[in-house]
Design an enzyme around this catalytic site. Structure first.
Site, short mmCIF file in Angstrom:
data_model
loop_
_atom_site.label_atom_id
_atom_site.label_comp_id
_atom_site.label_asym_id
_atom_site.label_seq_id
_atom_site.Cartn_x
_atom_site.Cartn_y
_atom_site.Cartn_z
N HIS A 99 27.34 -4.81 27.70
CA HIS A 99 28.53 -5.69 27.10
C HIS A 99 29.00 -4.95 25.69
O HIS A 99 28.66 -5.50 24.68
CB HIS A 99 27.92 -7.12 26.86
CG HIS A 99 27.34 -7.68 28.12
ND1 HIS A 99 26.52 -7.52 28.60
CD2 HIS A 99 28.14 -8.69 28.93
CE1 HIS A 99 26.18 -8.21 29.72
NE2 HIS A 99 27.24 -8.82 30.06
N GLU A 114 32.25 -2.89 29.79
CA GLU A 114 33.18 -3.81 29.01
C GLU A 114 33.96 -4.62 29.98
O GLU A 114 35.04 -4.03 30.40
CB GLU A 114 33.89 -3.61 27.80
CG GLU A 114 34.58 -4.48 27.12
CD GLU A 114 33.96 -5.85 26.91
OE1 GLU A 114 34.27 -6.95 27.19
OE2 GLU A 114 32.49 -5.78 26.27
N ASP A 167 23.57 -7.48 25.46
CA ASP A 167 23.97 -8.26 24.35
C ASP A 167 25.33 -8.99 25.02
O ASP A 167 26.34 -8.81 24.47
CB ASP A 167 24.41 -7.20 23.27
CG ASP A 167 25.01 -8.29 22.23
OD1 ASP A 167 24.72 -9.26 22.06
OD2 ASP A 167 25.91 -7.58 21.37
N SER A 206 27.69 -1.79 18.81
CA SER A 206 26.49 -1.04 19.31
C SER A 206 27.10 0.28 20.01
O SER A 206 26.58 1.21 19.75
CB SER A 206 25.77 -1.66 20.27
OG SER A 206 26.96 -2.45 21.19
N ASP A 256 32.06 -5.56 34.93
CA ASP A 256 31.09 -6.72 34.40
C ASP A 256 30.02 -5.65 34.45
O ASP A 256 29.37 -5.17 35.18
CB ASP A 256 30.88 -7.71 35.45
CG ASP A 256 29.83 -8.64 35.00
OD1 ASP A 256 29.12 -8.53 34.32
OD2 ASP A 256 29.97 -9.91 35.61
N GLY A 257 29.19 -5.64 33.36
CA GLY A 257 27.96 -4.75 32.93
C GLY A 257 26.77 -5.32 33.98
O GLY A 257 26.02 -4.55 34.30
N HIS A 296 21.92 -4.95 15.69
CA HIS A 296 22.17 -3.56 15.37
C HIS A 296 21.31 -2.57 14.52
O HIS A 296 21.29 -1.47 14.71
CB HIS A 296 23.71 -3.67 14.61
CG HIS A 296 24.81 -3.98 15.94
ND1 HIS A 296 25.93 -4.65 15.48
CD2 HIS A 296 24.78 -3.82 17.10
CE1 HIS A 296 26.50 -4.86 16.59
NE2 HIS A 296 25.99 -4.21 17.51
#
Length: 284
Positions: A42, A122, A168, A102, A147-148, A19
């Site tokens: 994510h 997410e 991430d 994030s 699902d990213g 971050h």
């Protein structure tokens, strides 16, 4: 995995590294009067209450990460100025009780006078709904409960061809390790102008060196490679002893900022027997 909840790990040393790098990269993009977009594959819940029980217990990992940074922030190098300002904005009373993830960091750095955009993905239904509620009144932020790995690339290329793709995943299962390189390849095909940031844990799992080797083989262009270990690698078991971050096409000046801050951060977080930190730069 749907069992994974980042709230248990929020603010730990891995979060602090990724971050901090994300906030500095976005701050560098803000130096030009041009809009940007950010993809968060994510995204989690967005913000985390460090005093709130989850599953009957309080989060504790932040104490050895952002908790140490918070206590020592007055001595932090200038490379942490943006990250410090974000933490203090979320904790205005001077007590560390909220940790911004994030998506919250990216949203904080979006500029009101330019059409910056944030795309969040997410999969976990509880965290995804919390994220949706967090940004419900902000038309510049898109939240997709999916699902990213699949959903993010479907939104590329974005209307604004300048920005960051922040990768991430939890790495709770083997699927995430295998998904990283194909995803990066597809991002590079659809959104070649993007800064791509990939975080990974340092573990004594066989998937980690395979992932690192595959990433090295797919990175012919400009990139930075950062690793921060906070303990010695375990002699047995799979315990996480640090984390790393790859940044493809880093913004100009990011390498210098990481060099300035990484040694100080290692001294703040690492045990005496931890490996030295490293930041490597490769350019065309």
């Amino acid at each position: 995995m749907l069992a994974y909840r980042h709230a248990f790990h929020a603010g730990n040393p891995g979060d602090l590294l990724k971050h901090w790098v994300l906030s500095e990269a976005l701050a560098l993009l803000n130096q030009k009067e041009k809009p940007w977009c950010a993809f968060d594959t994510h995204a989690g819940a967005g913000v985390y209450a460090l005093t709130q029980r989850i599953g009957g217990r309080l989060p504790e990992e932040w104490r050895d990460g952002v908790g140490r940074f918070w206590a020592a922030q007055a001595e932090a190098p200038a490379a942490f100025a943006t990250f410090r300002s974000i933490l203090n904005a979320f904790n205005p009373d001077g007590t560390m009780t909220v940790y911004p993830g994030s998506p919250a960091i990216a949203r904080f750095l979006m500029r009101a006078d330019l059409p910056d955009r944030l795309y969040c993905f997410e999969r976990h239904p509880t965290d995804g709904e919390a994220l949706r509620q967090l940004f419900a009144r902000d038309p510049r932020v898109s939240v997709t409960l999916a699902d990213g790995w699949q959903a993010a690339v479907k939104r590329m290329p974005p209307p604004v061809r300048r920005g960051i793709v922040f990768v991430d995943p939890s790495y709770e299962g083997a699927k995430d390790y295998g998904a990283v390189v194909p995803f990066v390849r597809e991002v590079r095909r659809r959104f070649p102008q993007a800064v791509v940031m990939v975080w990974y844990p340092l573990l004594k799992r066989y998937e980690v060196p395979i992932l690192v080797r595959r990433l090295r083989n797919v990175l012919p262009e400009d990139h930075l490679w950062v690793e921060l270990a906070v303990t010695a690698p375990p002699k047995s078991g799979w315990g996480m002893y640090g984390s790393g971050l790859v940044v493809l096409q880093p913004p100009y000046g990011l390498h210098e900022r990481l060099q300035e801050g990484l040694t100080w951060l290692h001294g703040l977080l690492a045990q005496p027997n931890a490996p030295e930190p490293r930041v490597e730069s490769r350019t065309r």
